[in-house]
Design an enzyme around this catalytic site. Structure first.
Site, short mmCIF file in Angstrom:
data_model
loop_
_atom_site.label_atom_id
_atom_site.label_comp_id
_atom_site.label_asym_id
_atom_site.label_seq_id
_atom_site.Cartn_x
_atom_site.Cartn_y
_atom_site.Cartn_z
N ASP A 99 0.93 -1.26 0.08
CA ASP A 99 0.04 -0.08 -0.14
C ASP A 99 0.91 1.21 0.12
O ASP A 99 0.34 2.65 -0.08
CB ASP A 99 -0.87 -0.27 0.70
CG ASP A 99 -0.39 0.34 2.18
OD1 ASP A 99 1.07 -0.33 3.23
OD2 ASP A 99 -0.84 -0.12 3.54
N GLU A 132 8.46 -4.05 10.94
CA GLU A 132 8.75 -2.36 9.97
C GLU A 132 9.23 -1.78 11.75
O GLU A 132 8.35 -1.36 12.75
CB GLU A 132 7.80 -1.74 9.63
CG GLU A 132 8.80 -0.27 9.03
CD GLU A 132 7.04 -0.44 8.18
OE1 GLU A 132 5.83 -0.62 7.86
OE2 GLU A 132 7.21 1.11 7.59
O1 KIV Z 1 3.79 -0.90 1.35
C1 KIV Z 1 4.57 -1.91 2.02
O2 KIV Z 1 5.45 -1.01 1.15
C2 KIV Z 1 4.71 -2.20 2.90
C3 KIV Z 1 6.73 -2.27 3.63
C4 KIV Z 1 7.13 -1.21 4.20
C5 KIV Z 1 6.64 -3.32 4.32
O3 KIV Z 1 4.59 -2.88 3.86
#
Ligand code: KIV
Length: 287
Positions: free
Chosen positions: A45, A182
């Site tokens: 997302d 994260e």
């Molecule tokens: O949406 C994304 O890019 C993510 C990563 C930060 C793992 O969820």
């Protein structure tokens, strides 16, 4: 080379082999990252901020993820294809989460990723029981940035660290096959990694994880702002700007298109055409 499956992720952890994932949001970059040999591709997302210029991942819904997922799926990657469940697509009820996860699977995803821990236990369990592989996402959950008060480093306080470890254990118990961690302090990610059988894939949470994931636009230097934990391996922003500047200069100076980049029908054809035009419209010229 054989298609990567969720079982391969778990095997990699047991063999001590690092797992590598990147994001991709369209067909050409999906092809390129797959050729580069990643284990997993995430239609994240993050597309909201990285590609669409929005200020938060919460601004997009299922339609946007489905649109980008379908483009990536057309690349038929060897890597495992994971799609993010966008904000609002899984929190309301487990039934709605399942309906939306099914849409992602039908569009080509081989697993879905959800943000949250203990509080989404029932949702994860429901999806897994329905046959949908789930990747968890703990530590910093950008979809909750409004509540958190920003994109903060997580797990600095012992209470918060314990909550992250509890979240990880709950997700494993609910049936998740892997967990993204994260932006936590490295010690917390290390503890989670040690305590789980399923692999941890980290972003901004240090080296003691079973794998790493980064946003493609950060790696290749296309992002306007790169977080301190991402490494920039190429400067595509400069490369693209220079290429377009060269095109602008070539067109303005008459160097493009040069011979070989167009086809002519010959002088006889041109003469015939001019005669016909004179007959039909007279000898009017605009220049
Ligand atoms: O949406 C994304 O890019 C993510 C990563 C930060 C793992 O969820």
């Amino acid at each position: 080379m054989a298609k990567v499956t969720v079982q391969d992720f778990i095997k990699k952890k047991s063999r001590g082999e690092k797992i590598v994932m990147v994001t991709a949001y369209d067909y050409p970059t999906a092809k390129i990252v797959d050729e580069a040999g990643v284990d997993g591709i995430l239609v994240g997302d993050s597309v909201a901020m990285v590609v669409l210029g929005l200020d938060s991942t919460t601004r997009i819904g299922m339609a946007t993820i489905l649109h980008h997922l379908r483009a990536v799926a057309r690349a038929r990657p060897r890597a495992l294809l994971v799609a993010d469940m966008p904000f609002g697509s899984y929190e309301i009820s487990a039934e709605e989460a399942l309906r939306n996860a099914v849409k992602l699977i039908r569009a080509g995803a081989e697993a879905v990723k959800l943000e949250g821990g203990v509080e989404i236990f029932n949702i994860v369990e429901k999806l897994v029981k329905a046959g949908i592989p789930v990747m968890g996402h703990i530590g910093l959950n950008p979809q909750r940035a409004l509540v958190l008060g920003g994109y903060k480093l997580m797990g600095k306080k012992v209470e918060q660290a314990l909550k992250i470890i509890e979240d990880a254990k709950a997700l494993e118990e609910a049936g998740a096959f892997a967990i993204v961690i994260e932006h936590t302090v490295a010690e917390v990610a290390a503890e989670v990694t040690k305590r789980l059988k399923i692999p941890t894939i980290c972003i901004g949470s240090g080296p003691h994880c079973d794998g790493q994931i980064l946003v493609l636009h950060d790696i290749v230097g296309l992002s306007e702002q790169v977080p301190y934990f991402a490494k920039v391996y190429a400067d595509l922003r400069t490369a693209v700007r220079k290429a377009v500047e060269a095109f602008v200069n070539d067109v303005r100076s008459g160097r493009f298109p040069e011979e070989g980049r167009y086809r002519s029908a010959g002088e006889k054809f041109a003469e015939e055409l001019r005669a016909l035009l004179r007959e039909r419209y007279g000898d009017t010229r605009t220049r």
